[in-house]
Write a protein that holds these residues in place. Structure first.
Motif, PDB file in Angstrom:
ATOM      1  N   ALA A  93       0.835  -1.201   0.000  1.00  0.00           N
ATOM      2  CA  ALA A  93       0.000   0.000   0.000  1.00  0.00           C
ATOM      3  C   ALA A  93       0.870   1.250   0.000  1.00  0.00           C
ATOM      4  O   ALA A  93       0.590   2.210  -0.739  1.00  0.00           O
ATOM      5  CB  ALA A  93      -0.934  -0.009   1.204  1.00  0.00           C
ATOM      6  N   PHE A  94       1.924   1.244   0.813  1.00  0.00           N
ATOM      7  CA  PHE A  94       2.797   2.415   0.854  1.00  0.00           C
ATOM      8  C   PHE A  94       3.616   2.533  -0.430  1.00  0.00           C
ATOM      9  O   PHE A  94       3.856   3.638  -0.927  1.00  0.00           O
ATOM     10  CB  PHE A  94       3.717   2.363   2.071  1.00  0.00           C
ATOM     11  N   ASN A  95       4.045   1.401  -0.981  1.00  0.00           N
ATOM     12  CA  ASN A  95       4.705   1.426  -2.291  1.00  0.00           C
ATOM     13  C   ASN A  95       3.827   2.148  -3.312  1.00  0.00           C
ATOM     14  O   ASN A  95       4.289   3.007  -4.067  1.00  0.00           O
ATOM     15  CB  ASN A  95       4.975   0.003  -2.789  1.00  0.00           C
ATOM     16  N   ASN A  96       2.558   1.784  -3.321  1.00  0.00           N
ATOM     17  CA  ASN A  96       1.633   2.381  -4.286  1.00  0.00           C
ATOM     18  C   ASN A  96       1.440   3.878  -4.034  1.00  0.00           C
ATOM     19  O   ASN A  96       1.275   4.663  -4.980  1.00  0.00           O
ATOM     20  CB  ASN A  96       0.286   1.664  -4.241  1.00  0.00           C
ATOM     21  N   THR A  97       1.488   4.259  -2.766  1.00  0.00           N
ATOM     22  CA  THR A  97       1.382   5.687  -2.441  1.00  0.00           C
ATOM     23  C   THR A  97       2.539   6.474  -3.049  1.00  0.00           C
ATOM     24  O   THR A  97       2.346   7.533  -3.662  1.00  0.00           O
ATOM     25  CB  THR A  97       1.359   5.873  -0.913  1.00  0.00           C
TER      26      THR A  97
END
Length: 439
Positions: free
Chosen positions: A134-138
């Motif tokens: 999720a943070f990668n995608n952010t």
């Protein structure tokens, strides 16, 4: 004995000097693992901790050396009395600024809103794509947003670069303060191993020996085991990462203990193998002395300027020659090594970097044929072994292993600091000669 605020600041300054016009983003480790409403211990991400000393989850550190006001930015959880009652105190936004030296601190909920101001003048984003999808995608979404407007602005981050190649060489060379923390971790580990060697006897269970080891870790101020403790008796010693630790010790067993203490996130890593009852059998002693000879020869190769692979290569040569002498291998030594026909007996490398992580940050090779040279401040393990599993399957063209050799597993591991003059064995306080461990 700890890392000072000045050293954390120096670490950030070193990295910011390398990234220049870039912006680096580091994410804390995720929340503690929950299993049916039971919270397991939190362990901070090592890169994040190395740069900040901040030991809470749901936090982000941003380094923006090009920004006019804020070069070190922290995003943290705000104070929340109700939640802190259940899950522990938080530093909070206001205190984090003073305590951790950030130029500005924001609540983590404002990350997406505030981050663009630290990216808009950067030429690239430094970020390691980790396990937090999720943070990668952010981060990828922020990058894509800037890519979309780049034609209009003519500036902004047009690339994402992994932080590890730029940052991890810095972590590889330990500061004096880090070395002292590893000394403490290894000193506690030494005490625990010596306690285990004195305690272990016929009739006890592997887990009882494990309890003595880990009791010592905590009693001496350690955070606990650096990794799941391996207490492997008999044929269990042939399983590299055996952690069940539930077998009863028998007289005549070899007991392999691979255990290390974690102290303020820095780690020790020691392996010793010794006979229950104080006496080796003929075949156990032959394998033990071979592994010890390989380790001592490998340790001699640990000195500044030496390529990392040389201590492994010399250990393999000693082990293979010994196995040839025992008739467990047959053929030409060089060909056996080249074709890796020794691998059924010895299937791992002879060491690894050690520090904040047990298998610490840093490369071993730089290209196909170029190895990292050892330098003062490197800390590494030296750990050859021989594992003759009961069901061992020899390499093609190699002889069957006679029954009397089967079930013998031996590994001997020490932690070494590379010094300007050569090396220092940090874990020399645990006996390993036959004379010392037999009685």
């Amino acid at each position: 004995m700890s890392i000072t605020a000045a050293e954390y600041r120096s670490r950030r300054e070193q990295l910011m000097a390398k990234i220049g016009q870039g912006t680096a983003i580091f994410r804390s480790a995720p929340l503690s693992v929950m299993h049916h409403d039971v919270e397991h211990p939190f362990r901070q991400d090592s890169d994040f901790y190395y740069l900040t000393g901040f030991n809470e989850s749901q936090a982000v550190a941003v380094l923006a050396p090009h920004h006019k006001e804020h070069r070190f930015i922290l995003f943290v959880q705000p104070k929340d009395l109700e939640k802190e009652t259940w899950t522990g105190y938080r530093v909070g936004v206001e205190q984090a600024k003073d305590q951790f030296g950030a130029d500005v601190v924001y609540p983590i909920a404002e990350f997406n809103e505030k981050l663009p101001q630290y990216l808009k003048d950067a030429d690239r984003i430094y970020y390691h794509l980790g396990r937090d999808k999720a943070f990668n995608n952010t981060i990828l979404q922020h990058w894509q947003n800037f890519i979309a407007i780049y034609p209009k602005r003519g500036r902004g981050p047009i690339a994402i670069e992994d932080t590890n190649p730029t940052f991890h060489p810095q972590r590889q060379v330990k500061s004096p303060a880090e070395i002292e923390l590893v000394r403490k971790a290894t000193a506690i580990s030494v005490e625990a191993h010596n306690r285990a060697m004195a305690f272990a006897k016929e009739g006890l269970y592997e887990y009882q020996v494990q309890a003595e080891i880990e009791h010592t870790f905590r009693l001496q101020g350690g955070l606990g085991p650096a990794y799941p403790s391996i207490v492997a008796s008999g044929a269990n010693a042939c399983i590299l990462h055996y952690i069940e630790n539930n077998r009863q010790l028998q007289n005549g067993d070899l007991l392999l203990i691979d255990a290390g203490c974690c102290y303020d996130y820095y780690n020790g890593d020691i392996t010793r193998t010794f006979p229950i009852g104080g006496k080796f059998t003929k075949h156990q002693q032959a394998i033990y002395e071979l592994v010890l000879a390989a380790q001592l020869k490998a340790i001699e190769e640990v000195k500044p300027g030496k390529p990392y692979n040389e201590f492994h290569d010399i250990a393999v040569c000693v082990l293979v020659q010994g196995l040839l002498d025992f008739g467990l291998l047959q053929g030409n030594l060089e060909e056996i090594i080249k074709e890796e026909k020794y691998k059924p007996f010895y299937m791992h490398r002879t060491g690894h970097w050690l520090g904040l992580d047990v298998h610490d940050a840093g490369v071993y090779q730089q290209g196909e044929d170029t190895w990292q040279n050892l330098q003062p401040g490197h800390i590494l393990t030296v750990e050859p072994g021989i594992y003759i599993a009961p069901n061992i399957k020899p390499a093609e063209g190699q002889p069957e292993v006679p029954e009397e050799w089967r079930g013998i597993g031996v590994r001997i591991e020490d932690d070494l600091l590379v010094t300007p003059q050569g090396h220092e064995v940090l874990t020399a306080g645990v006996p390993k000669s036959v004379q010392e461990i037999c009685h």
